[in-house]
Design a protein around this motif. Structure first.
Motif, PDB file in Angstrom:
ATOM      1  N   SER A 107       0.816  -1.232   0.000  1.00  9.49           N
ATOM      2  CA  SER A 107       0.000   0.000   0.000  1.00  9.49           C
ATOM      3  C   SER A 107       0.843   1.273   0.000  1.00  9.49           C
ATOM      4  O   SER A 107       0.413   2.314   0.491  1.00  9.49           O
ATOM      5  N   VAL A 108       2.034   1.183  -0.570  1.00 15.72           N
ATOM      6  CA  VAL A 108       2.846   2.388  -0.762  1.00 15.72           C
ATOM      7  C   VAL A 108       2.226   3.194  -1.901  1.00 15.72           C
ATOM      8  O   VAL A 108       1.815   2.615  -2.916  1.00 15.72           O
ATOM      9  N   PRO A 109       2.080   4.515  -1.775  1.00 14.48           N
ATOM     10  CA  PRO A 109       1.489   5.319  -2.858  1.00 14.48           C
ATOM     11  C   PRO A 109       2.164   5.047  -4.198  1.00 14.48           C
ATOM     12  O   PRO A 109       3.384   4.802  -4.254  1.00 14.48           O
ATOM     13  N   ILE A 110       1.365   5.118  -5.264  1.00 16.81           N
ATOM     14  CA  ILE A 110       1.834   4.731  -6.594  1.00 16.81           C
ATOM     15  C   ILE A 110       3.082   5.502  -7.024  1.00 16.81           C
ATOM     16  O   ILE A 110       4.024   4.917  -7.565  1.00 16.81           O
ATOM     17  N   ALA A 111       3.123   6.811  -6.766  1.00 11.96           N
ATOM     18  CA  ALA A 111       4.278   7.613  -7.183  1.00 11.96           C
ATOM     19  C   ALA A 111       5.541   7.155  -6.462  1.00 11.96           C
ATOM     20  O   ALA A 111       6.613   7.039  -7.078  1.00 11.96           O
ATOM     21  N   ILE A 112       5.430   6.890  -5.154  1.00  8.34           N
ATOM     22  CA  ILE A 112       6.582   6.437  -4.379  1.00  8.34           C
ATOM     23  C   ILE A 112       7.002   5.040  -4.809  1.00  8.34           C
ATOM     24  O   ILE A 112       8.199   4.725  -4.906  1.00  8.34           O
ATOM     25  N   SER A 113       6.027   4.181  -5.101  1.00  5.44           N
ATOM     26  CA  SER A 113       6.322   2.817  -5.551  1.00  5.44           C
ATOM     27  C   SER A 113       7.133   2.839  -6.845  1.00  5.44           C
ATOM     28  O   SER A 113       8.114   2.101  -7.000  1.00  5.44           O
TER      29      SER A 113
ATOM     30  N   VAL B 258      -0.020  18.416  -8.299  1.00 10.43           N
ATOM     31  CA  VAL B 258       1.273  17.940  -7.814  1.00 10.43           C
ATOM     32  C   VAL B 258       1.318  16.420  -7.783  1.00 10.43           C
ATOM     33  O   VAL B 258       2.318  15.810  -8.184  1.00 10.43           O
ATOM     34  N   SER B 259       0.233  15.801  -7.319  1.00 10.65           N
ATOM     35  CA  SER B 259       0.218  14.334  -7.254  1.00 10.65           C
ATOM     36  C   SER B 259       0.369  13.729  -8.643  1.00 10.65           C
ATOM     37  O   SER B 259       1.093  12.737  -8.830  1.00 10.65           O
ATOM     38  N   ILE B 260      -0.295  14.320  -9.641  1.00 13.67           N
ATOM     39  CA  ILE B 260      -0.187  13.816 -11.014  1.00 13.67           C
ATOM     40  C   ILE B 260       1.214  14.031 -11.566  1.00 13.67           C
ATOM     41  O   ILE B 260       1.809  13.145 -12.189  1.00 13.67           O
ATOM     42  N   LEU B 261       1.788  15.213 -11.327  1.00 20.02           N
ATOM     43  CA  LEU B 261       3.111  15.515 -11.869  1.00 20.02           C
ATOM     44  C   LEU B 261       4.194  14.662 -11.217  1.00 20.02           C
ATOM     45  O   LEU B 261       5.178  14.286 -11.867  1.00 20.02           O
ATOM     46  N   ILE B 262       4.048  14.346  -9.935  1.00 13.65           N
ATOM     47  CA  ILE B 262       5.007  13.445  -9.284  1.00 13.65           C
ATOM     48  C   ILE B 262       4.915  12.054  -9.913  1.00 13.65           C
ATOM     49  O   ILE B 262       5.937  11.406 -10.181  1.00 13.65           O
ATOM     50  N   ILE B 263       3.682  11.617 -10.164  1.00 15.43           N
ATOM     51  CA  ILE B 263       3.502  10.321 -10.828  1.00 15.43           C
ATOM     52  C   ILE B 263       4.156  10.334 -12.206  1.00 15.43           C
ATOM     53  O   ILE B 263       4.829   9.377 -12.607  1.00 15.43           O
ATOM     54  N   ILE B 264       3.978  11.435 -12.950  1.00 17.80           N
ATOM     55  CA  ILE B 264       4.572  11.545 -14.283  1.00 17.80           C
ATOM     56  C   ILE B 264       6.094  11.437 -14.201  1.00 17.80           C
ATOM     57  O   ILE B 264       6.739  10.733 -14.979  1.00 17.80           O
ATOM     58  N   GLY B 265       6.694  12.143 -13.226  1.00 14.22           N
ATOM     59  CA  GLY B 265       8.148  12.130 -13.084  1.00 14.22           C
ATOM     60  C   GLY B 265       8.679  10.752 -12.749  1.00 14.22           C
ATOM     61  O   GLY B 265       9.619  10.261 -13.396  1.00 14.22           O
ATOM     62  N   THR B 266       8.102  10.110 -11.736  1.00 14.67           N
ATOM     63  CA  THR B 266       8.593   8.787 -11.335  1.00 14.67           C
ATOM     64  C   THR B 266       8.246   7.722 -12.382  1.00 14.67           C
ATOM     65  O   THR B 266       9.030   6.795 -12.605  1.00 14.67           O
ATOM     66  N   ALA B 267       7.094   7.864 -13.034  1.00 13.98           N
ATOM     67  CA  ALA B 267       6.729   6.919 -14.092  1.00 13.98           C
ATOM     68  C   ALA B 267       7.671   7.045 -15.281  1.00 13.98           C
ATOM     69  O   ALA B 267       7.988   6.048 -15.940  1.00 13.98           O
ATOM     70  N   ASN B 268       8.138   8.272 -15.547  1.00 12.17           N
ATOM     71  CA  ASN B 268       9.095   8.464 -16.626  1.00 12.17           C
ATOM     72  C   ASN B 268      10.420   7.776 -16.310  1.00 12.17           C
ATOM     73  O   ASN B 268      11.032   7.158 -17.196  1.00 12.17           O
ATOM     74  N   ALA B 269      10.866   7.877 -15.052  1.00  7.91           N
ATOM     75  CA  ALA B 269      12.090   7.177 -14.647  1.00  7.91           C
ATOM     76  C   ALA B 269      11.902   5.670 -14.801  1.00  7.91           C
ATOM     77  O   ALA B 269      12.796   4.960 -15.281  1.00  7.91           O
ATOM     78  N   PHE B 270      10.735   5.193 -14.401  1.00  5.62           N
ATOM     79  CA  PHE B 270      10.390   3.784 -14.556  1.00  5.62           C
ATOM     80  C   PHE B 270      10.421   3.391 -16.032  1.00  5.62           C
ATOM     81  O   PHE B 270      10.989   2.369 -16.422  1.00  5.62           O
ATOM     82  N   GLY B 271       9.799   4.245 -16.866  1.00  2.00           N
ATOM     83  CA  GLY B 271       9.754   3.976 -18.300  1.00  2.00           C
ATOM     84  C   GLY B 271      11.108   4.038 -18.963  1.00  2.00           C
ATOM     85  O   GLY B 271      11.370   3.328 -19.944  1.00  2.00           O
ATOM     86  N   THR B 272      11.997   4.893 -18.444  1.00  3.07           N
ATOM     87  CA  THR B 272      13.357   4.984 -18.988  1.00  3.07           C
ATOM     88  C   THR B 272      14.082   3.652 -18.837  1.00  3.07           C
ATOM     89  O   THR B 272      14.774   3.188 -19.757  1.00  3.07           O
ATOM     90  N   ILE B 273      13.918   3.033 -17.670  1.00  6.71           N
ATOM     91  CA  ILE B 273      14.551   1.727 -17.448  1.00  6.71           C
ATOM     92  C   ILE B 273      13.950   0.688 -18.386  1.00  6.71           C
ATOM     93  O   ILE B 273      14.670  -0.153 -18.956  1.00  6.71           O
ATOM     94  N   LEU B 274      12.624   0.744 -18.567  1.00  4.71           N
ATOM     95  CA  LEU B 274      11.973  -0.179 -19.496  1.00  4.71           C
ATOM     96  C   LEU B 274      12.583  -0.076 -20.887  1.00  4.71           C
ATOM     97  O   LEU B 274      12.883  -1.083 -21.533  1.00  4.71           O
ATOM     98  N   THR B 275      12.780   1.163 -21.337  1.00  7.14           N
ATOM     99  CA  THR B 275      13.327   1.403 -22.678  1.00  7.14           C
ATOM    100  C   THR B 275      14.770   0.919 -22.777  1.00  7.14           C
ATOM    101  O   THR B 275      15.160   0.279 -23.759  1.00  7.14           O
TER     102      THR B 275
END
Length: 422
Positions: A17-23, A277-294
């Motif tokens: 149950s860690v928030p999605i952005a932090i996860s 802010v919650s959406i933009l934090i998700i965008i930032g961390t999701a982009n880092a996640f996506g960078t590793i995927l790529t």
């Protein structure tokens, strides 16, 4: 092994149950520490640069415009107008509620915001009219999911950025699918109301009342016309349209409707800022996640794996829809769009799906996640407004879930519905 660490740590944090952005951020960090090929510095730079995008500026402005309009009495005026036209028919209040949600969706761009703005007025009104509280809440909760399908839509902006597609084309592509879903919901409301004996208001249609309601709602009705007309007329970009929407909403609410005051703006700004802010934090961390995927070529691997199952576009679409339905139960819509667009986009391209059509399929599928537990944001908002327990509300939403699936199937197999206006 890197893929296992990335996804394994992500889902572990989600289970805890860690928030999605932090996860997302922690999964990327752990993977960077584990893998010698990934630099932590590179990830942190990506987290910042991913939000440094002109198109992303549309998100906080659309959210702010929706907050202002939600407080400014727009939903009440839209319902009064819809009720004039359909209130006298069987299930008229329920039908008017769906229509109101469709119009407000074209203003707010957010599912939960639509539920909050319309539900606070409509659920008590429907119950007072004799509707079952569970059905009344389910109508609003489901119709509210149209907030991300009918443009302007925040997830469409995110998909356009992640998939390098025209946001304007996505907005156009979402109009007819959104109307189709609304019509399907109206048909079900009529059928259910007929079965349960929910009659209309029994008031005769009056041109005088119609023109009065139109006059009261005229400034509200102009919002989607001005925003979308300005974008497609080449007058301004989606980001500039969002800014104009804020100015217009503030002017109408302050000086024409006069239902909010300057003193209300600190609260409105704070609420919009928290959502942004919650959406933009998700965008930032999701982009880092996506960078590793790529970097690990995971999207290409997944695309090849999908194609080994079948090269039939219909089978591939079905698999993607099932996957996204499951994802929507657990992951926030914005995060899901950012994470899975780079993964699934190559799959869709391989089988010849139009990128705009695929984007609408993806967003409509994820919109169903608003009414499916355990995440089901609209469920929590609707439960808070109506006072219903979550299990009771979920049972009420089940028929609407299947109506949404039917609508999604039609949208998926008839691409012309999405592409006709392009």
């Amino acid at each position: 092994m890197t893929s296992f660490v990335l996804f394994g740590s992500f889902f572990l944090f989600m289970i805890l149950s860690v928030p999605i952005a932090i996860s997302l951020g922690l999964a990327g960090l752990i993977t960077a520490i584990f893998s010698p090929n990934i630099s932590i510095t590179f990830l942190t730079q990506g987290l910042v640069t991913s939000t440094d995008n002109f198109a992303l500026m549309a998100i906080p402005f659309f959210i702010l415009a929706g907050e202002i309009m939600g407080k400014g009495g727009i939903s009440t005026r839209l319902f009064n107008l819809a009720n004039i036209f359909v209130g006298r028919f069987t299930g008229g209040f329920a039908i008017a509620a769906v229509i109101t949600c469709m119009f407000f969706a074209a203003i707010s761009g957010s599912g939960p915001a639509t539920v909050a703005a319309v539900g606070g007025i409509m659920i008590p009104a429907m119950v007072a009219q004799g509707y079952d509280r569970k059905f009344a809440t389910a109508v609003i909760v489901t119709s509210g999911s149209l907030g991300i399908v009918i443009p302007p839509s925040i997830p469409m902006v995110l998909y356009g950025i992640a998939g390098n597609q025209s946001i304007g084309d996505l907005f156009l592509g979402g109009i007819l699918p959104g109307i189709l879903i609304g019509v399907c919901l109206i048909i079900w409301c009529y059928y259910y109301s007929k079965k349960k004996g929910y009659s209309g208001t029994k008031e005769d249609f009056s041109f005088k009342k119609m023109f009065s309601a139109l006059n009261n709602a005229k400034w509200s009705l102009l919002v989607p016309i001005i925003i979308l007309g300005g974008i497609y007329g080449g007058i301004f970009t989606p980001t500039e349209a969002a800014v104009f929407g804020v100015v217009y909403a503030a002017f109408v609410s302050l000086f024409l409707h006069k239902e909010i005051k300057i003193s209300h703006f600190p609260e409105i700004l704070a609420k919009a800022a928290m959502s942004s802010v919650s959406i933009l934090i998700i965008i930032g961390t999701a982009n880092a996640f996506g960078t590793i995927l790529t970097m690990e070529k995971i999207p290409q691997t997944i695309a090849e794996s999908f194609l080994t199952l079948s090269e039939n576009p219909i089978i591939i679409i079905l698999i993607i829809i099932i996957l996204l339905l499951i994802i929507g139960c657990f992951i926030d819509t914005s995060a899901a769009v950012i994470i899975f667009t780079p993964i699934l986009f190559p799959v869709a391209a391989q089988v010849g799906l139009d990128p705009i059509h695929f984007g609408i399929i993806m967003i409509v599928t994820l919109s169903i996640g608003f009414i499916t537990p355990p995440l089901g944001v609209n469920l929590f908002v609707g439960s808070g407004i109506s006072g219903l327990s979550m299990p009771s509300l979920v049972r009420g939403v089940v028929p609407f879930f299947f109506i949404m699936l039917i609508s999604l199937t039609i949208i998926a197999i008839i691409p012309q519905l999405t592409l006709l206006l392009l």
